[in-house]
Scaffold this motif. Structure first.
Motif, PDB file in Angstrom:
ATOM      1  N   GLU A 201       1.296  -0.831  -0.421  1.00 46.10           N
ATOM      2  CA  GLU A 201       0.221  -0.244   0.199  1.00 46.10           C
ATOM      3  C   GLU A 201       0.889   1.348   0.195  1.00 46.10           C
ATOM      4  OE1 GLU A 201      -3.797   0.344   0.033  1.00 46.10           O
ATOM      5  OE2 GLU A 201      -3.383  -1.948  -0.552  1.00 46.10           O
ATOM      6  N   ALA A 202       0.904   2.154  -0.868  1.00 41.17           N
ATOM      7  CA  ALA A 202       1.082   3.721  -0.583  1.00 41.17           C
ATOM      8  C   ALA A 202       1.581   4.092   0.411  1.00 41.17           C
ATOM      9  CB  ALA A 202       0.663   4.608  -2.282  1.00 41.17           C
ATOM     10  N   ASP A 203       0.394   3.805   1.039  1.00 40.79           N
ATOM     11  CA  ASP A 203       0.677   5.057   2.861  1.00 40.79           C
ATOM     12  C   ASP A 203       1.501   4.003   4.072  1.00 40.79           C
ATOM     13  OD1 ASP A 203      -1.769   3.316   2.639  1.00 40.79           O
ATOM     14  OD2 ASP A 203      -2.441   4.272   3.526  1.00 40.79           O
ATOM     15  N   SER A 204       1.636   2.884   3.542  1.00 43.09           N
ATOM     16  CA  SER A 204       2.400   1.532   4.605  1.00 43.09           C
ATOM     17  C   SER A 204       3.146   1.925   5.188  1.00 43.09           C
ATOM     18  CB  SER A 204       3.076   0.428   3.602  1.00 43.09           C
ATOM     19  OG  SER A 204       3.121  -0.925   4.339  1.00 43.09           O
ATOM     20  N   VAL A 205       3.731   2.154   6.288  1.00 43.48           N
ATOM     21  CA  VAL A 205       4.402   2.851   7.064  1.00 43.48           C
ATOM     22  C   VAL A 205       5.779   1.663   7.367  1.00 43.48           C
ATOM     23  CG1 VAL A 205       5.419   3.861   9.128  1.00 43.48           C
ATOM     24  CG2 VAL A 205       3.448   4.631   7.876  1.00 43.48           C
ATOM     25  N   GLY A 206       5.095   0.512   7.468  1.00 43.53           N
ATOM     26  CA  GLY A 206       6.160  -0.726   7.462  1.00 43.53           C
ATOM     27  C   GLY A 206       6.582  -1.515   5.823  1.00 43.53           C
ATOM     28  N   GLU A 207       7.848  -1.495   6.115  1.00 38.25           N
ATOM     29  CA  GLU A 207       8.480  -1.884   4.889  1.00 38.25           C
ATOM     30  C   GLU A 207       8.853  -3.384   5.087  1.00 38.25           C
ATOM     31  OE1 GLU A 207      12.341   0.721   4.299  1.00 38.25           O
ATOM     32  OE2 GLU A 207      11.400   2.277   4.050  1.00 38.25           O
TER      33      GLU A 207
END
Length: 215
Positions: A201-207
């Motif tokens: 997701e574009a707004d995912s903080v986790g990588e």
């Protein structure tokens, strides 16, 4: 090739009558198929109308679990009457020398009984953790903790695997002797479940992409 049926059928309705040589009634075979599948189909009645709904499931010990909204008509019906749960996995396409002997390798389970509602909060929380961990090992502890409101709004049901039967085909082509020289390819094409490329997701903080049981 087919093996003799293992153990004895737990009930008359669970006994496999069509191709009984493919039947397995032992708990380990049933559990292995339940664990290998992601989705089961639950059949039940509401006001005399039969419904068959696919839903995610998981297993803990000798019970199959499902969950849903507390207000779900299905969950209410399942605690009020008998149900039948089915699971089927396709493992291979069996190509013979004649159309009549084409087949499929598969594993399936049919479970009869009545679901019971799990109400103890600690049991519910532990089971939902097992559900998430079963698909994504190690993920539960990384998530925002479930709230009491969310836990209360979730209905958790389980059904015993005591009245269950498995049916398995896991061998190659069985052609008629007179067809063996027919000039067409014969054999088994395996079928497998595999994960695709993760879509972040574009707004995912986790990588970090989580592991799955299919990875």
């Amino acid at each position: 090739m087919p093996q003799s049926a293992s153990a004895a059928a737990p009930s008359s309705r669970a006994r496999i009558r069509r191709l009984p040589e493919r039947a397995h009634y032992d708990a380990s075979t049933v559990a292995a198929i339940v664990d290998a599948a992601m989705i089961c189909t639950v059949a039940f009645q509401i006001d005399g109308v039969v419904h068959a709904i696919p839903t995610i499931h998981w297993r803990e010990g000798d019970h199959l679990y499902i969950h849903g909204a507390k207000a779900s008509r299905m969950l209410k019906a399942l605690t009020a009457g008998e149900a039948c749960v089915t699971i089927a996995l396709a493992d291979g396409l069996v190509l013979a020398r004649s159309a009549m002997h084409h087949s499929m390798n598969y594993r399936s389970v049919v479970i009869y009984g009545r679901f019971e509602l799990v109400t103890d909060p600690a049991h519910k929380l532990g089971s939902l953790r097992a559900f998430i961990e079963g698909f994504y090992p190690g993920r539960w502890d990384t998530l925002r903790p479930i709230s009491d409101k969310e836990l209360n709004a979730t209905g958790l049901l389980r059904i015993a695997l005591a009245e269950a039967s498995a049916k398995v085909r896991d061998w190659g082509v069985k052609d008629d002797a007179e067809d063996l020289d027919w000039p067409v390819w014969a054999g088994v094409i395996p079928l497998r479940t595999a994960t695709g490329e993760p879509l972040t997701e574009a707004d995912s903080v986790g990588e970090r992409v989580p592991a799955t049981r299919f990875g």
